[in-house]
Design an enzyme around this catalytic site. Structure first.
Site, PDB file in Angstrom:
ATOM      1  N   LYS A  50       0.813  -1.214   0.000  1.00 42.68           N
ATOM      2  CA  LYS A  50       0.000   0.000   0.000  1.00 42.68           C
ATOM      3  C   LYS A  50       0.852   1.272   0.000  1.00 42.68           C
ATOM      4  O   LYS A  50       0.391   2.336  -0.404  1.00 42.68           O
ATOM      5  CB  LYS A  50      -0.985  -0.014   1.177  1.00 42.68           C
ATOM      6  CG  LYS A  50      -1.965  -1.174   1.115  1.00 42.68           C
ATOM      7  CD  LYS A  50      -2.675  -1.251  -0.219  1.00 42.68           C
ATOM      8  CE  LYS A  50      -3.690  -2.353  -0.398  1.00 42.68           C
ATOM      9  NZ  LYS A  50      -3.289  -3.729  -0.253  1.00 42.68           N
ATOM     10  N   TYR A 264     -12.288 -15.532   2.033  1.00 43.78           N
ATOM     11  CA  TYR A 264     -11.362 -14.447   2.352  1.00 43.78           C
ATOM     12  C   TYR A 264     -10.948 -14.526   3.824  1.00 43.78           C
ATOM     13  O   TYR A 264     -11.810 -14.622   4.699  1.00 43.78           O
ATOM     14  CB  TYR A 264     -12.030 -13.090   2.066  1.00 43.78           C
ATOM     15  CG  TYR A 264     -11.208 -11.939   2.576  1.00 43.78           C
ATOM     16  CD1 TYR A 264     -10.097 -11.483   1.873  1.00 43.78           C
ATOM     17  CD2 TYR A 264     -11.511 -11.344   3.795  1.00 43.78           C
ATOM     18  CE1 TYR A 264      -9.319 -10.457   2.358  1.00 43.78           C
ATOM     19  CE2 TYR A 264     -10.738 -10.307   4.296  1.00 43.78           C
ATOM     20  CZ  TYR A 264      -9.645  -9.864   3.571  1.00 43.78           C
ATOM     21  OH  TYR A 264      -8.874  -8.856   4.069  1.00 43.78           O
ATOM     22  N   TYR A 290      -3.246 -12.785   2.658  1.00 42.30           N
ATOM     23  CA  TYR A 290      -2.914 -12.405   1.281  1.00 42.30           C
ATOM     24  C   TYR A 290      -1.727 -13.228   0.752  1.00 42.30           C
ATOM     25  O   TYR A 290      -1.898 -14.149  -0.039  1.00 42.30           O
ATOM     26  CB  TYR A 290      -2.584 -10.904   1.205  1.00 42.30           C
ATOM     27  CG  TYR A 290      -3.757 -10.035   1.586  1.00 42.30           C
ATOM     28  CD1 TYR A 290      -4.769  -9.768   0.665  1.00 42.30           C
ATOM     29  CD2 TYR A 290      -3.873  -9.506   2.866  1.00 42.30           C
ATOM     30  CE1 TYR A 290      -5.862  -8.987   1.014  1.00 42.30           C
ATOM     31  CE2 TYR A 290      -4.968  -8.724   3.222  1.00 42.30           C
ATOM     32  CZ  TYR A 290      -5.949  -8.465   2.289  1.00 42.30           C
ATOM     33  OH  TYR A 290      -7.033  -7.706   2.625  1.00 42.30           O
TER      34      TYR A 290
HETATM   35  C1  LIG Z   1      -0.243  -7.873   2.162  1.00 36.50           C
HETATM   36  C2  LIG Z   1      -1.199  -7.671   1.053  1.00 36.50           C
HETATM   37  N1  LIG Z   1      -0.949  -8.273  -0.111  1.00 36.50           N
HETATM   38  C3  LIG Z   1      -1.787  -8.142  -1.148  1.00 36.50           C
HETATM   39  C4  LIG Z   1      -2.933  -7.388  -1.060  1.00 36.50           C
HETATM   40  C5  LIG Z   1      -3.828  -7.316  -2.261  1.00 36.50           C
HETATM   41  O1  LIG Z   1      -3.528  -6.199  -3.019  1.00 36.50           O
HETATM   42  P1  LIG Z   1      -4.684  -5.444  -3.800  1.00 36.50           P
HETATM   43  O2  LIG Z   1      -5.701  -5.053  -2.774  1.00 36.50           O
HETATM   44  O3  LIG Z   1      -4.034  -4.313  -4.451  1.00 36.50           O
HETATM   45  O4  LIG Z   1      -5.284  -6.415  -4.757  1.00 36.50           O
HETATM   46  C6  LIG Z   1      -3.241  -6.740   0.131  1.00 36.50           C
HETATM   47  C7  LIG Z   1      -4.464  -5.925   0.231  1.00 36.50           C
HETATM   48  O5  LIG Z   1      -4.800  -5.383   1.229  1.00 36.50           O
HETATM   49  C8  LIG Z   1      -2.345  -6.871   1.208  1.00 36.50           C
HETATM   50  O6  LIG Z   1      -2.588  -6.273   2.379  1.00 36.50           O
END
Ligand SMILES: Cc1ncc(COP(=O)(O)O)c(C=O)c1O
Length: 333
Positions: A50, A264, A290
């Site tokens: 982010k 999720y 994630y």
């Molecule tokens: C550690 C991490 N990786 C990947 C993502 C996914 O990225 P995106 O939301 O841009 O698809 C997030 C989303 O919050 C995240 O916190």
């Protein structure tokens, strides 16, 4: 690509490393050569993807005269942690709307990112039911803050609008610059696909640099048929913002939904295996929500023979390790 037309705060402080993962490549049979781009090492409290998006979004907020940032995310949101982090550095107030996507999972005294929100000085946290209209909820908070004389700016969930996705188009350019310097030819890139800004931005950046490297998005929340249209739309809008001629072809967006597991943020066996393998073989910490699932996708695709023998495959590590501490029981079970 020309990023100079967009305001930016300069949060990156240089390029994140690209490293070989020799031990993991060997542990998976040595058929492909795995590499990793360490966006988990980006600046901002505990790092992660982010920061690249907020580099553009917070600059836009400041340019528009905001003194307060509102954003939203799940209760263990890394995006909320990094928004709070950069707001603290900039002297902006930060207000969060948290979505309890798994009923009963929010704990006032929760660990991981939830604990860090407080440490990073978040002004207010409001928890809403899973499935709520998060933009409408943030607008409610914005109306209250405006009535109190504040100048709020809403960063959408995951900072996944075209302004935020510029961060990952720029990451693709950074990556190509590094690969050219290293003389390293990458055949496939594996990225997360959640709120979609990372995936869409990388696709746009690959087109914008004429790299010709396919991007594989591993879904963390939805089946591929539900995820791909949103990624594609965001990629098109981001390409338009950047003025990329010819736009984005539909088949540049490819998602894999089979590694979401039970849902999720809900643990899966292959996520646990991936987190343990990365730690044991490469001393790299992933997260359960994630990157653990994205790594499960990478490992699954390698095992299935989805990449040709001898291919060089790069995994984009987007951070998130603070959430590990909220899942101790999963890993100790
Ligand atoms: C550690 C991490 N990786 C990947 C993502 C996914 O990225 P995106 O939301 O841009 O698809 C997030 C989303 O919050 C995240 O916190």
């Amino acid at each position: 690509m020309n990023f100079t037309k967009f305001p930016r705060r300069g949060y990156l402080q240089g390029q994140t490393p690209i490293e070989p993962m020799k031990n993991l490549s060997k542990a998976l049979g040595g058929k492909v050569n795995l590499f990793i781009k360490r966006d988990d090492l980006l600046p901002g409290a505990s790092g992660g993807n982010k920061t690249r998006k907020l580099d553009f979004c917070i600059a836009d907020a400041i340019e528009k005269g905001a003194d307060t940032i509102i954003t939203c995310g799940a209760i263990q949101s890394n995006h909320c942690r990094l928004t709070a982090s950069w707001a603290a550095k900039e002297g902006l107030e930060c207000h969060l709307v948290l979505e309890e996507r798994v009923k009963g999972s929010y704990k006032e005294d929760g660990s991981g990112n939830n604990f860090l929100f407080e440490l990073l000085g978040v002004k207010t946290k409001r928890v809403v039911e899973g499935g709520s209209n998060m933009m409408a909820e943030m607008e409610k908070t914005a109306a209250e803050l405006k009535a109190a004389g504040k100048k709020p700016y809403i960063v959408p969930g995951g900072a996944s609008n075209p302004i935020g996705a510029l961060g990952y188009a720029a990451c693709a350019e950074e990556m190509m610059d590094q690969l050219n310097t290293m003389g390293l030819s990458i055949d496939h890139v594996v990225v997360p696909s959640g709120s979609a800004g990372t995936h869409a931005g990388m696709v746009v950046g690959m087109v914008g640099t004429n790299a010709g490297i396919p991007v594989h998005g591993i879904d963390v929340s939805k089946p591929a048929a539900d995820q791909e249209p949103g990624v594609y739309k965001l990629a098109q809008d981001t390409a338009e913002l950047l003025g990329i001629k010819g736009g984005i072809e539909r088949d540049a967006v490819k998602c894999y939904g089979e590694y979401v597991g039970p849902g999720y943020s809900l643990p899966s066996d292959d996520m646990v295996e991936a987190v343990k393998l990365f730690a044991a073989e490469e001393a790299i910490l992933l997260d359960p929500v994630y990157t653990g699932k994205v790594a499960a996708g990478l490992i699954g695709l390698v095992r299935k023979g989805a990449f040709p023998e001898g291919a060089n495959v790069l995994f984009l590590h987007t951070g998130g390790s603070p959430a590990l501490y909220a899942y101790l029981d999963t890993f100790r079970a």
